[in-house]
Design a protein around this motif. Sequence first.
Motif, PDB file in Angstrom:
ATOM      1  N   VAL A  41       0.270   7.297  -1.488  1.00 21.75           N
ATOM      2  CA  VAL A  41      -0.118   6.200  -0.607  1.00 21.75           C
ATOM      3  C   VAL A  41      -1.046   5.211  -1.306  1.00 21.75           C
ATOM      4  CG1 VAL A  41      -1.296   5.629   1.554  1.00 21.75           C
ATOM      5  CG2 VAL A  41       0.288   7.524   1.482  1.00 21.75           C
ATOM      6  N   THR A  42      -2.152   5.683  -1.876  1.00 25.03           N
ATOM      7  CA  THR A  42      -3.105   4.746  -2.482  1.00 25.03           C
ATOM      8  C   THR A  42      -2.662   4.270  -3.862  1.00 25.03           C
ATOM      9  OG1 THR A  42      -4.470   6.558  -3.292  1.00 25.03           O
ATOM     10  CG2 THR A  42      -5.113   5.566  -1.214  1.00 25.03           C
ATOM     11  N   LYS A  43      -1.836   5.050  -4.532  1.00 21.62           N
ATOM     12  CA  LYS A  43      -1.399   4.660  -5.876  1.00 21.62           C
ATOM     13  C   LYS A  43      -0.143   3.803  -5.862  1.00 21.62           C
ATOM     14  CE  LYS A  43      -3.422   8.498  -8.279  1.00 21.62           C
ATOM     15  NZ  LYS A  43      -3.758   8.676  -9.644  1.00 21.62           N
ATOM     16  N   TRP A  44       0.666   3.914  -4.799  1.00 24.77           N
ATOM     17  CA  TRP A  44       1.920   3.172  -4.804  1.00 24.77           C
ATOM     18  C   TRP A  44       2.197   2.418  -3.507  1.00 24.77           C
ATOM     19  CZ3 TRP A  44       6.775   2.713  -2.674  1.00 24.77           C
ATOM     20  CH2 TRP A  44       7.688   1.964  -3.425  1.00 24.77           C
ATOM     21  N   LEU A  45       2.108   3.088  -2.360  1.00 22.05           N
ATOM     22  CA  LEU A  45       2.489   2.449  -1.096  1.00 22.05           C
ATOM     23  C   LEU A  45       1.582   1.275  -0.748  1.00 22.05           C
ATOM     24  CD1 LEU A  45       4.356   2.368   1.343  1.00 22.05           C
ATOM     25  CD2 LEU A  45       2.849   4.027   2.454  1.00 22.05           C
ATOM     26  N   TYR A  46       0.259   1.472  -0.794  1.00 23.65           N
ATOM     27  CA  TYR A  46      -0.651   0.370  -0.484  1.00 23.65           C
ATOM     28  C   TYR A  46      -0.511  -0.779  -1.481  1.00 23.65           C
ATOM     29  CZ  TYR A  46      -3.169   3.402   2.869  1.00 23.65           C
ATOM     30  OH  TYR A  46      -3.523   4.213   3.918  1.00 23.65           O
ATOM     31  N   PRO A  47      -0.498  -0.495  -2.792  1.00 21.91           N
ATOM     32  CA  PRO A  47      -0.339  -1.615  -3.729  1.00 21.91           C
ATOM     33  C   PRO A  47       0.987  -2.370  -3.568  1.00 21.91           C
ATOM     34  CG  PRO A  47      -1.238   0.279  -4.878  1.00 21.91           C
ATOM     35  CD  PRO A  47      -0.833   0.739  -3.504  1.00 21.91           C
ATOM     36  N   GLU A  48       2.067  -1.650  -3.313  1.00 19.17           N
ATOM     37  CA  GLU A  48       3.365  -2.318  -3.134  1.00 19.17           C
ATOM     38  C   GLU A  48       3.369  -3.149  -1.852  1.00 19.17           C
ATOM     39  OE1 GLU A  48       7.238  -3.676  -3.655  1.00 19.17           O
ATOM     40  OE2 GLU A  48       5.750  -2.916  -5.069  1.00 19.17           O
ATOM     41  N   THR A  49       2.790  -2.626  -0.798  1.00 14.35           N
ATOM     42  CA  THR A  49       2.674  -3.394   0.451  1.00 14.35           C
ATOM     43  C   THR A  49       1.838  -4.643   0.211  1.00 14.35           C
ATOM     44  OG1 THR A  49       2.857  -1.358   1.761  1.00 14.35           O
ATOM     45  CG2 THR A  49       1.912  -3.283   2.855  1.00 14.35           C
ATOM     46  N   ALA A  50       0.721  -4.479  -0.491  1.00 21.82           N
ATOM     47  CA  ALA A  50      -0.156  -5.617  -0.800  1.00 21.82           C
ATOM     48  C   ALA A  50       0.579  -6.678  -1.612  1.00 21.82           C
ATOM     49  CB  ALA A  50      -1.393  -5.126  -1.554  1.00 21.82           C
ATOM     50  N   ARG A  51       1.359  -6.236  -2.592  1.00 23.63           N
ATOM     51  CA  ARG A  51       2.112  -7.177  -3.422  1.00 23.63           C
ATOM     52  C   ARG A  51       3.066  -8.003  -2.561  1.00 23.63           C
ATOM     53  NH1 ARG A  51       6.827  -7.930  -5.499  1.00 23.63           N
ATOM     54  NH2 ARG A  51       7.730  -5.996  -4.741  1.00 23.63           N
ATOM     55  N   ARG A  52       3.760  -7.342  -1.655  1.00 20.05           N
ATOM     56  CA  ARG A  52       4.723  -8.040  -0.792  1.00 20.05           C
ATOM     57  C   ARG A  52       4.038  -8.958   0.216  1.00 20.05           C
ATOM     58  NH1 ARG A  52       9.497  -3.669   0.637  1.00 20.05           N
ATOM     59  NH2 ARG A  52       9.742  -2.856  -1.478  1.00 20.05           N
ATOM     60  N   CYS A  53       2.780  -8.668   0.542  1.00 19.34           N
ATOM     61  CA  CYS A  53       2.044  -9.471   1.527  1.00 19.34           C
ATOM     62  C   CYS A  53       1.105 -10.479   0.888  1.00 19.34           C
ATOM     63  CB  CYS A  53       1.235  -8.557   2.453  1.00 19.34           C
ATOM     64  SG  CYS A  53       2.244  -7.541   3.520  1.00 19.34           S
ATOM     65  N   GLY A  54       0.988 -10.458  -0.424  1.00 20.98           N
ATOM     66  CA  GLY A  54       0.112 -11.396  -1.104  1.00 20.98           C
ATOM     67  C   GLY A  54      -1.366 -11.124  -0.866  1.00 20.98           C
ATOM     68  N   THR A  55      -1.731  -9.852  -0.835  1.00 20.16           N
ATOM     69  CA  THR A  55      -3.126  -9.471  -0.632  1.00 20.16           C
ATOM     70  C   THR A  55      -3.457  -8.339  -1.589  1.00 20.16           C
ATOM     71  OG1 THR A  55      -4.783  -8.944   1.063  1.00 20.16           O
ATOM     72  CG2 THR A  55      -2.637  -7.857   1.283  1.00 20.16           C
ATOM     73  N   ASN A  56      -4.567  -7.644  -1.360  1.00 18.31           N
ATOM     74  CA  ASN A  56      -4.912  -6.515  -2.228  1.00 18.31           C
ATOM     75  C   ASN A  56      -4.773  -5.205  -1.459  1.00 18.31           C
ATOM     76  OD1 ASN A  56      -7.613  -5.620  -1.146  1.00 18.31           O
ATOM     77  ND2 ASN A  56      -8.093  -7.751  -1.628  1.00 18.31           N
ATOM     78  N   TRP A  57      -4.685  -4.117  -2.205  1.00 16.99           N
ATOM     79  CA  TRP A  57      -4.415  -2.823  -1.584  1.00 16.99           C
ATOM     80  C   TRP A  57      -5.558  -2.370  -0.679  1.00 16.99           C
ATOM     81  CZ3 TRP A  57      -7.246   1.616  -2.098  1.00 16.99           C
ATOM     82  CH2 TRP A  57      -8.168   1.676  -3.134  1.00 16.99           C
ATOM     83  N   LYS A  58      -6.781  -2.781  -0.965  1.00 13.02           N
ATOM     84  CA  LYS A  58      -7.915  -2.386  -0.114  1.00 13.02           C
ATOM     85  C   LYS A  58      -7.810  -3.024   1.271  1.00 13.02           C
ATOM     86  CE  LYS A  58     -11.152  -1.286  -3.746  1.00 13.02           C
ATOM     87  NZ  LYS A  58     -12.486  -1.489  -4.301  1.00 13.02           N
ATOM     88  N   ALA A  59      -7.321  -4.255   1.333  1.00  9.14           N
ATOM     89  CA  ALA A  59      -7.116  -4.915   2.624  1.00  9.14           C
ATOM     90  C   ALA A  59      -6.030  -4.194   3.419  1.00  9.14           C
ATOM     91  CB  ALA A  59      -6.752  -6.379   2.425  1.00  9.14           C
ATOM     92  N   VAL A  60      -4.969  -3.784   2.729  1.00 12.14           N
ATOM     93  CA  VAL A  60      -3.893  -3.036   3.380  1.00 12.14           C
ATOM     94  C   VAL A  60      -4.443  -1.729   3.937  1.00 12.14           C
ATOM     95  CG1 VAL A  60      -1.715  -1.802   3.006  1.00 12.14           C
ATOM     96  CG2 VAL A  60      -2.057  -4.069   1.991  1.00 12.14           C
TER      97      VAL A  60
END
Length: 108
Positions: A41-60
């Motif tokens: 989740v923190t190594k892949w899912l959050y960063p990939e979601t952030a990339r698609r949303c144009g934000t950072n993984w911490k915000a996700v």
Amino acid sequence: MDIKIQELLYSIGLTANYAGYRQMMIALEIATQEPESLRLVTKWLYPETARRCGTNWKAVERNIRTMRRRAWRNSQHTLEQMAGCSFDTMPKPAQFLAILAHGLSEGC
């Protein structure tokens, strides 16, 4: 898939007025298409979601935690039914995503 995700989120009290709504939809889309993402989740899912949303993984992560609290407060019983068990405490964010992904795959 988007309609199923929207219906699921609405059924547990999560509506589009939340800042993390789009992020939650994308995270669930990824989790249902690639279930192994729930193990990272923190190594892949959050960063990939952030990339698609144009934000950072911490915000996700923050937005998903906020939505989890809201869903737990509004729909604990529904979430426990989806999970097939009861919880003494609120599930962790990764567990919450797994419960919702499972609900989507089961057609809840």
